[in-house]
Design a protein around this motif. Structure first.
Motif, PDB file in Angstrom:
ATOM      1  N   GLN A 184     -10.241  39.778  55.427  1.00  0.00           N
ATOM      2  CA  GLN A 184     -10.579  38.358  55.486  1.00  0.00           C
ATOM      3  C   GLN A 184     -11.156  37.945  56.837  1.00  0.00           C
ATOM      4  O   GLN A 184     -11.441  36.773  57.067  1.00  0.00           O
ATOM      5  CB  GLN A 184      -9.340  37.506  55.180  1.00  0.00           C
ATOM      6  N   GLY A 185     -11.274  38.928  57.739  1.00  0.00           N
ATOM      7  CA  GLY A 185     -11.823  38.629  59.058  1.00  0.00           C
ATOM      8  C   GLY A 185     -10.801  38.125  60.047  1.00  0.00           C
ATOM      9  O   GLY A 185     -11.160  37.679  61.137  1.00  0.00           O
ATOM     10  N   GLU A 186      -9.504  38.194  59.692  1.00  0.00           N
ATOM     11  CA  GLU A 186      -8.438  37.744  60.586  1.00  0.00           C
ATOM     12  C   GLU A 186      -7.993  38.882  61.503  1.00  0.00           C
ATOM     13  O   GLU A 186      -7.998  40.053  61.106  1.00  0.00           O
ATOM     14  CB  GLU A 186      -7.230  37.254  59.796  1.00  0.00           C
ATOM     15  N   THR A 187      -7.570  38.535  62.711  1.00  0.00           N
ATOM     16  CA  THR A 187      -6.952  39.507  63.604  1.00  0.00           C
ATOM     17  C   THR A 187      -5.482  39.615  63.230  1.00  0.00           C
ATOM     18  O   THR A 187      -4.754  38.618  63.210  1.00  0.00           O
ATOM     19  CB  THR A 187      -7.082  39.066  65.071  1.00  0.00           C
ATOM     20  N   VAL A 188      -5.039  40.834  62.916  1.00  0.00           N
ATOM     21  CA  VAL A 188      -3.667  41.051  62.446  1.00  0.00           C
ATOM     22  C   VAL A 188      -3.047  42.230  63.195  1.00  0.00           C
ATOM     23  O   VAL A 188      -3.746  43.080  63.734  1.00  0.00           O
ATOM     24  CB  VAL A 188      -3.623  41.318  60.920  1.00  0.00           C
ATOM     25  N   ILE A 189      -1.712  42.277  63.200  1.00  0.00           N
ATOM     26  CA  ILE A 189      -0.998  43.375  63.854  1.00  0.00           C
ATOM     27  C   ILE A 189      -1.248  44.674  63.106  1.00  0.00           C
ATOM     28  O   ILE A 189      -1.293  44.704  61.866  1.00  0.00           O
ATOM     29  CB  ILE A 189       0.517  43.084  63.911  1.00  0.00           C
ATOM     30  N   SER A 190      -1.390  45.748  63.838  1.00  0.00           N
ATOM     31  CA  SER A 190      -1.584  47.064  63.221  1.00  0.00           C
ATOM     32  C   SER A 190      -0.369  47.456  62.394  1.00  0.00           C
ATOM     33  O   SER A 190       0.768  47.054  62.694  1.00  0.00           O
ATOM     34  CB  SER A 190      -1.844  48.118  64.298  1.00  0.00           C
ATOM     35  N   ILE A 191      -0.615  48.237  61.350  1.00  0.00           N
ATOM     36  CA  ILE A 191       0.452  48.683  60.467  1.00  0.00           C
ATOM     37  C   ILE A 191       0.398  50.199  60.290  1.00  0.00           C
ATOM     38  O   ILE A 191      -0.612  50.832  60.569  1.00  0.00           O
ATOM     39  CB  ILE A 191       0.386  47.983  59.094  1.00  0.00           C
ATOM     40  N   VAL A 192       1.500  50.749  59.807  1.00  0.00           N
ATOM     41  CA  VAL A 192       1.636  52.189  59.587  1.00  0.00           C
ATOM     42  C   VAL A 192       1.565  52.470  58.090  1.00  0.00           C
ATOM     43  O   VAL A 192       2.258  51.813  57.302  1.00  0.00           O
ATOM     44  CB  VAL A 192       2.974  52.708  60.150  1.00  0.00           C
TER      45      VAL A 192
END
Length: 202
Positions: free
Chosen positions: A78-86
């Motif tokens: 969606q073009g949002e900055t989000v925390i990285s995930i595993v």
């Protein structure tokens, strides 16, 4: 919808629905479920980078590998900055306590006095989600099946979403804003009760 302040629109679900996290039931599953990381507000990535050296050694090997490869955040579909995930699921800052409950390393560092920054406001505010538009911010209730136990508990103790989230709402918008929300919420619920009472007479 309720207008609070000059540029905030609050969903009626925030006032009318009930919610209270039930970690004994859900085991903190919101930190390890979902198809993207927690959204970040402007400036929060920098805050996380400042805290990262404090919690880095406590992170899982997989989480450290993700951070080393792509950093603490990314841009989702969606073009949002989000925390990285595993593994397309777990937050990089998720850990399990002695009881097997999933919790947040950022919050752990804050609560123990090792950091002055709690965690992203999107995490602190959940189940509220913020959507920013050019002239206003929408404050919406986000319904997720993994939080069904929280809805049940909230209903049993009659705790509205906005009261459960008093601390993060004040952190986000300020005490005066929250006081206005509380007043408007009481007025709205009283109006709704009167309307239902009148309808019941017919």
């Amino acid at each position: 919808m309720l207008q609070i302040g000059d540029n905030t629109i609050v969903s009626l679900n925030v006032v009318e629905r009930h919610f209270c996290c039930n970690l004994k039931a859900c085991r903190g599953i919101c930190c390890v479920e979902g198809d993207a990381g927690a959204p970040l507000e402007p400036g929060e990535a920098e805050e996380i980078r400042r805290v990262l050296p404090i919690v880095y050694d406590e992170m899982t090997d997989e989480a450290r590998a993700v951070v080393d490869r792509q950093g603490i955040c990314y841009t989702d579909q969606q073009g949002e900055t989000v925390i990285s995930i595993v593994n397309d699921k777990d937050c990089i800052f998720a850990y399990h306590d002695a009881d097997g409950c999933c919790k947040c390393l950022l919050e752990k560092a804050y609560r123990s006095g090792r950091s002055r920054w709690l965690k992203p406001i999107s995490c602190h505010l959940y189940p509220i989600r913020l959507t920013h538009y050019p002239t206003f911010t929408a404050v919406n209730y986000h319904e997720w099946e993994v939080c069904a136990d929280a809805c049940t508990l909230g209903q049993s103790i009659q705790l509205p979403v906005y009261k459960f989230l008093r601390e993060p709402l004040i952190r986000c918008f300020g005490k005066a804003w929250y006081d206005e929300l509380e007043l408007v919420a009481r007025q709205w619920m009283l109006h709704k009760q009167k309307k239902q009472h009148k309808a019941g007479k017919h």
